[in-house]
Scaffold this motif. Structure first.
Motif, PDB file in Angstrom:
ATOM      1  N   ARG A 141       0.893  -1.354  -0.011  1.00  0.00           N
ATOM      2  CA  ARG A 141       0.064  -0.081  -0.086  1.00  0.00           C
ATOM      3  C   ARG A 141       0.941   1.321  -0.044  1.00  0.00           C
ATOM      4  N   ALA A 181      -0.222   5.069  -1.316  1.00  0.00           N
ATOM      5  CA  ALA A 181      -1.449   4.823  -2.162  1.00  0.00           C
ATOM      6  C   ALA A 181      -2.818   5.153  -1.327  1.00  0.00           C
ATOM      7  N   ASP A 214       3.886   1.108  -5.003  1.00  0.00           N
ATOM      8  CA  ASP A 214       2.500   1.802  -4.477  1.00  0.00           C
ATOM      9  C   ASP A 214       1.284   1.039  -4.814  1.00  0.00           C
ATOM     10  N   GLY A 215       0.424   0.499  -4.142  1.00  0.00           N
ATOM     11  CA  GLY A 215      -0.814   0.140  -4.270  1.00  0.00           C
ATOM     12  C   GLY A 215      -0.914  -1.280  -5.295  1.00  0.00           C
TER      13      GLY A 215
END
Length: 211
Positions: free
Chosen positions: A33, A36, A99-100
């Motif tokens: 994560r 994000a 990220d994400g």
């Protein structure tokens, strides 16, 4: 806060009580994560409501509420009913291009890079992101410069930031950060004074909920 005998032997009467909260459960599983701006799950929304209600009923209103500016933290911070100071410095570690994205996907796509990261997370940087050491410096630098010195403060943030602050306050090396494992929607209470830090509570699952 203390009786007269205790106050007489304290090296300083400046004491800060920190109520440190991790945000609630988030949507998705096994995601990297980072920064994000992911949303809370239904479970996380219920945890948030329960945690804020518990705090309002049992604690006096804090002098300040400070939060990461990412939505999963703002959601809880705003539920306390006080003005919220949003801080980019309290964001989770920046994982850059990771990220994400799902960890399974990243591991298949860049096995050498992910292995390097987990073997030396303090120094290894995801592509375009921060090492954990970078995150630690960002968070602790902000704390030393900007945090209040007395009173009571609520801080709503992420697991990586909580780990950094706990190591910083207790004088532990950054490499020990993973020894701290506060769960989602948990409450940690720390007294900070010139003499050092006292951990009164750690990782209380006030808002534990399963939906």
């Amino acid at each position: 806060m203390f009786d007269k005998a205790t106050m007489d032997i304290l090296p300083s009467s400046s004491v800060l009580r920190v109520h440190l909260f991790r945000h609630g459960h988030v949507s998705g599983s096994r995601l990297c994560r980072g920064q994000a701006d992911v949303t809370l799950s239904d479970q996380g929304l219920l945890q948030t409501a329960r945690t804020a209600d518990w705090f309002r009923r049992r604690q006096p209103a804090p002098d300040r509420v400070i939060s990461s500016d990412l939505g999963r933290c703002r959601n809880l911070a705003e539920a306390f009913g006080s003005p919220v100071q949003l801080e980019r410095a309290l964001r989770e570690q920046d994982m850059g291009l990771w990220d994400g994205r799902p960890w399974e996907e990243l591991t298949k796509e860049d096995p050498a890079g992910t292995l390097e990261y987990w073997n030396d997370y303090v120094r290894a940087r995801p592509p375009g992101g921060e090492s954990y050491g970078d995150c630690f410096s960002r968070v602790t630098g902000w704390w030393d410069q900007e945090a209040p010195k007395t009173g009571a403060v609520v801080v709503v943030t992420h697991v990586g930031v909580i780990r950094a602050l706990m190591c910083h306050w207790l004088g532990l090396p950054v490499g020990d950060a993973l020894r701290w494992a506060p769960p989602y929607a948990s409450h940690t209470q720390v007294l900070l004074a010139e003499a050092g830090a006292v951990v009164e509570r750690f990782g209380e699952e006030i808002g534990r909920a399963h939906v």
